[in-house]
Motif scaffolding. Structure first.
Motif, PDB file in Angstrom:
ATOM      1  N   GLY A  50       5.227  29.061  -1.411  1.00 34.84           N
ATOM      2  CA  GLY A  50       3.960  29.392  -0.777  1.00 34.84           C
ATOM      3  C   GLY A  50       4.149  30.217   1.129  1.00 34.84           C
ATOM      4  N   LEU A  51       4.466  30.983   1.215  1.00 34.94           N
ATOM      5  CA  LEU A  51       4.380  32.333   2.261  1.00 34.94           C
ATOM      6  C   LEU A  51       3.907  33.436   1.489  1.00 34.94           C
ATOM      7  N   HIS A  52       4.069  33.437   0.370  1.00 37.28           N
ATOM      8  CA  HIS A  52       3.460  34.654  -0.835  1.00 37.28           C
ATOM      9  C   HIS A  52       2.483  34.437  -0.031  1.00 37.28           C
ATOM     10  N   ALA A  53       1.312  33.050  -0.683  1.00 38.60           N
ATOM     11  CA  ALA A  53       0.099  33.007  -0.587  1.00 38.60           C
ATOM     12  C   ALA A  53      -0.560  33.100   1.014  1.00 38.60           C
ATOM     13  N   LEU A  54       0.858  33.165   1.429  1.00 43.00           N
ATOM     14  CA  LEU A  54      -0.093  33.214   3.090  1.00 43.00           C
ATOM     15  C   LEU A  54       0.513  34.307   3.416  1.00 43.00           C
ATOM     16  N   GLN A  55       0.238  35.461   2.756  1.00 37.81           N
ATOM     17  CA  GLN A  55       1.422  36.489   3.284  1.00 37.81           C
ATOM     18  C   GLN A  55       0.049  37.261   4.646  1.00 37.81           C
ATOM     19  N   ARG A  76      16.179  35.130   8.147  1.00 40.98           N
ATOM     20  CA  ARG A  76      14.815  35.979   8.750  1.00 40.98           C
ATOM     21  C   ARG A  76      15.178  37.127   8.189  1.00 40.98           C
ATOM     22  N   HIS A  77      14.036  37.604   8.220  1.00 35.54           N
ATOM     23  CA  HIS A  77      13.450  38.823   8.257  1.00 35.54           C
ATOM     24  C   HIS A  77      12.101  39.380   8.450  1.00 35.54           C
ATOM     25  N   MET A  78      12.741  40.780   8.635  1.00 37.56           N
ATOM     26  CA  MET A  78      10.761  41.904   8.714  1.00 37.56           C
ATOM     27  C   MET A  78      10.588  42.085   7.714  1.00 37.56           C
ATOM     28  N   GLY A  79       9.265  42.084   7.420  1.00 36.28           N
ATOM     29  CA  GLY A  79       8.873  42.391   6.536  1.00 36.28           C
ATOM     30  C   GLY A  79       8.076  41.667   5.807  1.00 36.28           C
ATOM     31  N   HIS A  80       7.953  42.153   4.545  1.00 30.59           N
ATOM     32  CA  HIS A  80       7.212  40.770   3.943  1.00 30.59           C
ATOM     33  C   HIS A  80       7.922  40.268   3.156  1.00 30.59           C
ATOM     34  N   VAL A  81       7.182  38.761   2.498  1.00 28.46           N
ATOM     35  CA  VAL A  81       7.775  37.908   1.489  1.00 28.46           C
ATOM     36  C   VAL A  81       8.534  38.167   0.189  1.00 28.46           C
ATOM     37  N   GLY A  82       7.590  38.724  -0.867  1.00 25.97           N
ATOM     38  CA  GLY A  82       8.455  38.783  -1.474  1.00 25.97           C
ATOM     39  C   GLY A  82       9.210  40.208  -1.560  1.00 25.97           C
ATOM     40  N   GLU A  83       9.636  40.730  -0.283  1.00 29.87           N
ATOM     41  CA  GLU A  83      11.227  41.764  -0.185  1.00 29.87           C
ATOM     42  C   GLU A  83      12.327  40.752   0.285  1.00 29.87           C
ATOM     43  N   ALA A  84      12.270  39.735   1.071  1.00 29.57           N
ATOM     44  CA  ALA A  84      12.971  38.771   1.231  1.00 29.57           C
ATOM     45  C   ALA A  84      13.419  37.577   0.902  1.00 29.57           C
ATOM     46  N   PHE A  85      13.018  37.577   0.004  1.00 29.38           N
ATOM     47  CA  PHE A  85      13.348  35.793  -0.689  1.00 29.38           C
ATOM     48  C   PHE A  85      12.439  36.129  -2.177  1.00 29.38           C
ATOM     49  N   GLY A  86      12.119  37.299  -2.720  1.00 29.04           N
ATOM     50  CA  GLY A  86      11.500  37.567  -4.055  1.00 29.04           C
ATOM     51  C   GLY A  86      12.767  37.100  -5.183  1.00 29.04           C
TER      52      GLY A  86
END
Length: 504
Positions: A50-55, A76-86
């Protein structure tokens, strides 16, 4: 009324915005997504999708908090969703059937790891994680009051104020504590909170910020936009209503309306720029609204030209509408690069000046020798627009006519949009002819406020009771701005002065 025993100094925490000097886009607020129920240990994976769609709503940082029985797992991470939770190991790292997530661009508090959401706290009732989209207009007042009363803050984010208000409530039930906190905050917000036994969603009394409800099998989903529901395969149920609190637990969904009813005033910039074009916001297709904005723009500001060119990507639907209404061919005269990261180093001023060409490259085969109508969604300071105009002329355009699919932006925002102050807004400081000369275009036109309302399906703007939040165009702010009033009131306010502000 709040009892004040001494003079209150002006706020000691300031809203921090870290943007490049050449960055001329209104920054997105944030995106939130939460899931309750469903398959074991899939909560974090669903929220990540869901967060990927809300990037697009926040590209600075992201975070997820999942709950497994009564234990929370947060990252919690700096950067994009795919990098942090992919990674495929996400369900092992963050187990549980329930989770809440957030993608962020800082509007209050600055760019620090400690400010990334969801915010988490252990209360006497158990753990709670909160994700917040929007901005509280009395954040600094509440924070300074809480600090004076002994609260210890770990961040400079307005979202942490909500946690402190929940913790200090004397109500027994967590839902009642949550509502207690809502009664104290002002501004625009969409909130999703997780406890070990519930997911709670809330939308501000005017519905300024969006929040939707969906269903994925047996699980309930809350998200900022319908595109997040589409991404995870959930079915859209409805918008969370303005001023509504929804509580989801093992017994199902409960809707609460704890505050006096008010007319909704959703944010127009969700349609102009923020929301993804494939989303449906408050029952309106964003793509459809943007195309109608282009139709209206062509009617209000026609021109003899050879080609209609959008500023990608947000100007595309309006440009299609303009081309359709005017009969002028639509072409992709500017190509946008989607691979330029935020951290790309531009060490010299000369290199920074070339940055617009790295993001937007003119297509000479379309532009050379042509009279071009350039369509953008909005014009803020004009610094990016003038660079684009120069690039289009350098590619051989014989004329450049700039059209904005929104009205002139005249006032800053305080509800979750990072806009410059009024003295930096081009339309607030220059006449139409001065703007045209500054932007180096042959003609310039903005969609009118009435035209924007017509694109929304309204006959026009009701000045006595506006249907939308439109202060950035009109100066008509839908709520009081307590922090701003205190700041403009001077370095120190007396008990009497501040009491009058708080009780107004």
């Amino acid at each position: 009324m709040i009892k004040l025993d001494h003079a209150i100094s002006a706020p000691v925490v300031h809203r921090e915005h870290h943007r490049d000097a050449d960055d001329d886009r209104p920054r997105l607020e944030c995106g939130v997504c939460g899931v309750w129920g469903g398959e074991k240990d899939e909560g974090s994976s669903i929220v990540a999708l869901g967060l990927h769609a809300l990037q697009h709503r926040g590209q600075e940082a992201c975070g997820i908090a999942s709950v497994n029985v009564d234990r929370f797992h947060t990252e919690r991470h700096m950067g994009h969703v795919g990098e942090a939770f992919g990674g495929s190991d996400l369900p092992k790292r963050m187990p549980g059937h329930a989770a809440v997530g957030h993608t962020r661009y800082s509007t209050a508090g600055g760019s620090f790891l400690r400010n990334i959401q969801p915010m988490f706290a252990d209360l006497d009732t158990g753990g709670i994680a909160i994700a917040h989209n929007g901005n509280l207009t009395n954040f600094l007042f509440l924070r300074n009051q809480l600090v004076a009363e002994g609260s210890i803050f770990q961040s400079t984010s307005d979202s942490e104020v909500i946690l402190h208000l929940i913790a200090r409530s004397r109500k027994a039930r967590i839902v009642d504590r949550f509502i207690d906190a809502l009664a104290r905050i002002e501004g625009g917000y969409a909130l999703v909170a997780q406890t070990p036994k519930k997911m709670i969603g809330a939308r501000d009394p005017l519905g300024i910020r969006p929040l939707v409800l969906g269903k994925l099998g047996t699980a309930h989903v809350l998200a900022s936009e319908t595109c997040a529901l589409d991404q995870i395969g959930a079915t859209f149920l409805r918008d969370v209503e303005h001023g509504e609190v929804v509580v989801i637990d093992e017994d199902g969904l409960t809707s609460l309306k704890p505050f006096p009813a008010r007319a909704a005033r959703p944010c127009l910039f969700e349609y102009v720029y923020f929301s993804r074009p494939d989303s449906v916001v408050n029952g309106r297709s964003v793509y459809g609204v943007r195309k109608r904005m282009g139709h209206g723009l062509a009617q209000e500001h026609p021109i003899q030209a050879d080609v209609v060119v959008p500023v990608p990507d947000s100007g595309v639907p309006a440009a299609l509408g303009y081309a359709h209404e005017s009969g002028i061919p639509y072409e992709m005269g500017i190509i946008r690069s989607h691979y330029l990261g935020r951290t790309f180093i531009q060490p010299s001023q000369g290199a920074r000046q070339l940055g617009v060409r790295m993001k937007h490259s003119p297509n000479r085969s379309v532009l050379e020798g042509k009279r071009v109508v350039l369509i953008d969604d909005s014009i803020v300071r004009g610094t990016t627009s003038v660079k684009l105009v120069r690039a289009v002329r350098a590619a051989g355009a014989s004329e450049v006519h700039l059209r904005s699919a929104s009205p002139p932006i005249l006032w800053p925002d305080f509800y979750g949009i990072d806009m410059p102050e009024r003295d930096q807004l081009i339309a607030a400081n220059k006449t139409m002819e001065e703007m045209r000369a500054f932007l180096e275009v042959d003609s310039l036109g903005f969609l009118s406020v009435e035209g924007l309302y017509r694109a929304m399906g309204e006959t026009g703007r009701d000045a006595s009771a506006p249907q939308f939040t439109d202060h950035y165009f009109t100066g008509d702010y839908p709520t009081r701005l307590l922090d701003r009033e205190i700041e403009e009131g001077g370095r120190e306010l007396t008990n009497r002065q501040l009491s009058l502000l708080v009780s107004a």
